[in-house]
Design a protein around this motif. Structure first.
Motif, short mmCIF file in Angstrom:
data_model
loop_
_atom_site.label_atom_id
_atom_site.label_comp_id
_atom_site.label_asym_id
_atom_site.label_seq_id
_atom_site.Cartn_x
_atom_site.Cartn_y
_atom_site.Cartn_z
N SER A 58 -9.71 9.38 1.44
CA SER A 58 -9.16 9.54 0.32
C SER A 58 -8.73 10.94 -0.08
CB SER A 58 -10.38 9.29 -0.69
OG SER A 58 -10.31 9.31 -2.07
N ALA A 97 0.84 -1.28 -0.09
CA ALA A 97 0.02 -0.14 -0.03
C ALA A 97 0.86 1.18 0.15
CB ALA A 97 -0.90 0.06 1.30
N GLN A 156 -5.19 10.90 1.44
CA GLN A 156 -4.25 9.92 1.21
C GLN A 156 -2.78 10.19 0.66
OE1 GLN A 156 -5.34 6.83 -1.51
NE2 GLN A 156 -6.42 8.41 -2.95
N ASP A 157 -2.77 11.14 -0.22
CA ASP A 157 -1.35 11.27 -0.59
C ASP A 157 -0.51 12.35 0.17
OD1 ASP A 157 -1.69 9.80 -2.73
OD2 ASP A 157 -3.08 11.07 -3.97
N THR A 165 1.99 13.83 2.43
CA THR A 165 3.47 13.06 2.95
C THR A 165 3.91 13.91 3.95
OG1 THR A 165 4.32 13.82 1.27
CG2 THR A 165 3.46 11.76 0.92
N THR A 170 -7.96 -1.26 0.43
CA THR A 170 -7.04 -0.16 -0.18
C THR A 170 -6.06 0.13 0.92
OG1 THR A 170 -9.02 0.44 -1.56
CG2 THR A 170 -7.24 1.83 -1.40
N TYR A 171 -6.50 0.11 2.14
CA TYR A 171 -5.52 0.78 3.08
C TYR A 171 -4.99 -0.01 4.05
CZ TYR A 171 -7.85 5.08 1.12
OH TYR A 171 -8.24 6.18 0.22
N ARG A 230 0.41 5.46 0.48
CA ARG A 230 -0.90 5.72 1.30
C ARG A 230 -0.25 5.47 2.90
NH1 ARG A 230 -3.78 2.06 -2.69
NH2 ARG A 230 -4.79 3.58 -4.07
#
Length: 274
Positions: free
Chosen positions: A259, A14, A262-263, A265, A43-44, A17
């Motif tokens: 969602s 993953a 999620q990106d 960082t 997904t996560y 994420r």
């Protein structure tokens, strides 16, 4: 303190994420979020924790800085930082404290039906004191436990929750640290003083039950001071146990929030000013 963790995630990597972490409320346990874990885990990477004195985690004195430190230590041991942290009620206060004291470890914060301040959970004080004083029978089955507990815990939903914390059969016992919880309830109902200027700049979503009174307009200034980028969503017809009462609606809000971040960082930082 290392906490008990239930982990679910997708097959394969993953990468990119951040993990999603669930923190339960008072007298709950990580598996209370099973429906949401199963839904997101395709997904996560997801982790549901038993906070200290709850579920299968160790027992000990508790306050919000201690609870947040437990969560951070446990997630670090599982290589699960930074994370999106979702907490309900007491777990929501713990999640807020984690974001305020270790902002680099929190990508985003979602708080279910609790505000940063005094209040909420007060009705549990009589329950905890009453259950500690209640003599434990020599044996208990499910129906017997409900009848034994009924004079102290009159609400069936709360009674069903508390029964999950009992080991039934011969020589029944509490799995949770009931005395430790009782002794800490004044602290858990409250909220600690924080240094002037402390705040968390990351994405923050408060979700309130439309029929609950745990988040009120008088809480908004403190929510804005500590979490300047917060948003508030309300689930109509839901009470304090909004994720149990309106699971589809709560899941939709959770999925959209996760969602949307999620990106992310580069987690935001808490700033402290004199």
């Amino acid at each position: 303190m290392l906490l008990n963790v239930i982990e679910r995630g997708p097959e394969g990597s993953a990468s990119g994420r951040p993990p999603v972490v669930f923190l339960h409320g008072l007298f709950g346990r990580g598996r209370n979020f099973g429906f949401f874990q199963r839904s997101l885990s395709a997904t996560y990477r997801t982790l549901a924790l038993d906070l200290r004195n709850h579920g299968d985690s160790p027992h000990g004195p508790m306050d919000y800085p201690t609870l947040a430190a437990d969560v951070r230590e446990t997630l670090a041991a599982h290589n699960a930082l930074p994370a999106i942290v979702i907490g309900h009620s007491m777990g929501g206060k713990t999640a807020m404290m984690l974001a305020l004291t270790a902002p680099a470890d929190v990508v985003a914060l979602m708080v279910a039906d609790i505000a940063p301040g005094e209040g909420g959970l007060a009705h549990t004080q009589d329950i905890a004191q009453g259950l500690v004083a209640l003599p434990m029978p020599a044996s208990l089955d499910l129906s017997g436990a409900a009848a034994w507990m009924a004079p102290v815990v009159r609400d069936k939903a709360v009674r069903d929750l508390m029964i999950q914390n009992l080991q039934l059969g011969e020589h029944p016992r509490w799995r949770i640290g009931l005395r430790e919880i009782r002794d800490a309830l004044d602290t858990i109902v409250g909220w600690p003083a924080l240094p002037q200027g402390t705040h968390y700049d990351g994405p923050t979503l408060f979700v309130a039950g439309g029929e609950s009174r745990y988040i009120q307009p008088e809480n908004y200034p403190e929510m804005r001071r500590l979490f300047p980028h917060y948003r508030l969503e309300v689930i109509p017809g839901a009470g304090h146990w909004l994720h149990a009462q309106k699971p589809k609606e709560f899941l939709a809000i959770t999925e959209q929030f996760v969602s949307s971040v999620q990106d992310r960082t580069s987690p935001s930082q808490v700033q402290t000013q004199d």
